[in-house]
Design an enzyme around this catalytic site. Structure first.
Site, short mmCIF file in Angstrom:
data_model
loop_
_atom_site.label_atom_id
_atom_site.label_comp_id
_atom_site.label_asym_id
_atom_site.label_seq_id
_atom_site.Cartn_x
_atom_site.Cartn_y
_atom_site.Cartn_z
CG ASP A 298 -24.60 -79.99 -20.02
OD1 ASP A 298 -25.52 -80.75 -19.65
OD2 ASP A 298 -24.81 -78.92 -20.60
CD GLU B 14 -26.79 -84.01 -21.43
OE1 GLU B 14 -27.70 -84.62 -22.04
OE2 GLU B 14 -26.30 -82.94 -21.82
CG ASP C 75 -31.69 -78.47 -18.10
OD1 ASP C 75 -31.64 -77.36 -17.54
OD2 ASP C 75 -30.80 -78.88 -18.87
#
Length: 552
Positions: free
Chosen positions: A293, A340, A393
């Site tokens: 991430d 990501e 998200d």
């Protein structure tokens, strides 16, 4: 990574009993559902124990697992809990949402009962587990024991100075004072690892690969920050100099203030990135593929002065770049990583992603808010990327669609060549685009396969109190849905190789069971007919015997 499709569904969102998804039999049935749908990948969110805000991205440890995921029914089978005790501590307030407050109040007390009945100190496998993982499990167990037994759950930043600073005599004192509580937290990690390893093996045996999620940062209130302050940008009194976040963007006008301590990358480099590489090695024991991430943080990271109320005064600083990834490959070999790279992109970030060779992310949900040059439109995809309809998200596809006007949907209509897609099929437009793209991997959140709206959104960045809660109903995981998933995977050449044999074997088994049932029903009917015939014979004989009596 081979071409395939997958589903994004956190463990917490599984339809397990007692209030939250766990490594229960429902998890195994979900793997079967993935196989039925021809899937190759199951992507989950971070598995760490959650802290304030219930976010899996703010964990008490980057190495530890979440005790909430331990399956209680397996503990019942082991004889350390009873079904009545589990029922009494059930936290299912709503079948589709996790009630974290109830879990915090009830689950640890229940697990403590299991621990006290386990006689775990005499378990040789437990001793081996603690020894193998002593570089993190000792610090984590001590951290949690001190936090909950001695300081009423407060952040380590608020502890007494001697233990906050980890002075030697103080460490010795708390190891003795909290010995039982320390063993309790070690026990929880042992059971977590034991159950997860078993579930992962089952998935792997079916050809399902687990995509795990690694937050780039650790939480400030974590065993990692407390035990290794030298690795983070901290003052002599252990307060952070600066913390992590993101600048103002489409998600937030004031940016995102995450509050995580920032790394001292010079120290990590001098130590040959040992802590980071151990962290990655641990991840690859838990997962088959690791999604990192906020990958751009390795190129540049956003530094916000500690104490600020928002992210507006932050600035960018340089990260370790390819130097870290070269060292990781030297130590661990080539590993399957997803970068990501969403959000603000720069040429240096693009170069880092390209130099690493890792597939990056494309999101169909971002494609139609721009123009025909948007990078997230499928005609721009390469093979070496992962196509998503959305992430944890994002809005769900249906939430995105329902909030747009007809004028705003014009690009979507043109791109999908539809004048008017039926409302209940809109999500399949997005799934089709992601599936038929060149991307080697296509991942669809479970909410999008189900065509759910705002009620199923997992996270809204920069907000607290109503995130990370959604759960799927087992009744939603139907054969009709898995058949449609399989058809799309087949059309886009993404079917898991083992799914064909698995489905054929299941069909053969179902046919055999149906034939067996039919044979049993036939035998039962024959038996009933014979019984009825015997009853008629008996009745006829009785009538014949009674006839002479009537004549008299």
């Amino acid at each position: 990574m081979r071409r395939g499709s997958g589903v994004l569904l956190p463990v917490s969102s599984l339809p397990s009993p007692y209030g939250i998804g766990t490594f229960s039999e429902e998890a195994y049935r979900f793997v079967d559902f993935l196989m039925e749908g021809g899937m190759t990948y199951w992507q989950i969110l971070p598995l760490g124990p959650t802290s304030y805000g219930d976010s899996p991205y703010q964990s008490f440890s980057t190495f530890a697992g979440n005790p909430y995921f331990i399956d209680l029914k397996q503990l019942v089978k082991e004889g350390v809990l009873t079904e009545a005790e589990c029922d009494e501590a059930d936290c299912t307030g709503h079948p589709n949402y996790v009630e974290y407050g109830d879990l915090y109040e009830k689950r640890y007390a229940l697990l403590k009962k299991a621990y006290k009945r386990s006689n775990i100190a005499q378990n040789a496998d437990f001793q081996k587990f603690v020894e193998k993982n002593q570089d993190w499990v000792k610090d984590y167990a001590l951290f949690m024991a001190i936090k909950n037994q001695c300081f009423d759950g407060k952040s380590w930043m608020e502890w007494a100075e001697d233990i906050r600073m980890r002075w030697g005599y103080s460490m010795d004192y708390y190891y003795k004072e909290c010995a039982e509580e320390i063993e309790f937290y070690e026990y929880l990690q042992f059971k977590f690892t034991e159950q997860w390893t078993k579930l992962k093996k089952y998935a792997n045996d079916q050809g399902i690969l687990i995509i795990g999620d690694l937050p780039i940062y650790v939480a400030l209130d974590s065993a990692d920050a407390w035990a290794h302050p030298d690795l983070f940008q901290m003052n002599d009194d252990r307060t952070p100099k600066a913390v992590a976040g993101c600048p103002p963007d489409a998600f937030s006008e004031t940016g995102q203030l995450w509050g995580n301590p920032l790394y001292r990358w010079d120290v990590h480099k001098n130590q040959q990135y040992d802590w980071w590489i151990r962290r990655m090695e641990h991840c690859f024991e838990l997962y088959d593929v690791v999604r990192i991430d906020h990958f751009r943080g390795f190129d540049e990271y956003y530094s916000i002065p500690f104490g600020d109320k928002d992210a507006t005064r932050g600035h960018w600083e340089k990260g370790p770049g390819m130097d870290f990834f070269r060292k990781m490959e030297e130590r661990l070999g080539k590993k399957r990583v997803i970068a990501e790279d969403l959000g603000l992109m720069t040429d240096t970030v693009r170069k880092l992603v390209k130099d690493s060779g890792y597939p990056n992310m494309k999101v169909i949900g971002f494609a139609f808010d721009g123009d025909a040059n948007c990078d997230h439109l499928p005609h721009h995809y390469s093979k070496n990327c992962v196509a998503y309809t959305g992430t944890h998200d994002n809005e769900t596809v249906m939430q995105w669609y329902d909030r747009h006007t007809e004028e705003e949907l014009e690009l979507y209509r043109e791109y999908t060549n539809h004048v008017q897609t039926p409302h209940d099929r809109v999500h399949w437009d997005f799934i089709r685009l992601a599936s038929l793209s060149a991307a080697d991997i296509c991942i669809v959140p479970m909410q999008d396969y189900l065509g759910l709206g705002a009620e199923a959104r997992m996270n809204f960045p920069s907000t607290l109190g109503n995130n990370w809660k959604w759960r799927v109903s087992e009744s939603s995981l139907t054969k009709e849905l898995s058949d449609e998933m399989f058809a799309m995977a087949k059309l886009s050449s993404r079917v898991n190789d083992l799914s064909w044999d698995w489905k054929a074997e299941r069909a053969e088994k179902a046919a055999a069971e149906a034939a067996k049932r039919a044979e049993a029903e036939k035998a039962e009917a024959k038996k009933a007919a014979a019984k009825k015939a015997d009853a008629k014979k008996t009745e006829a004989a009785a009538d014949k015997k009674a006839a002479p009596e009537k004549k008299k």
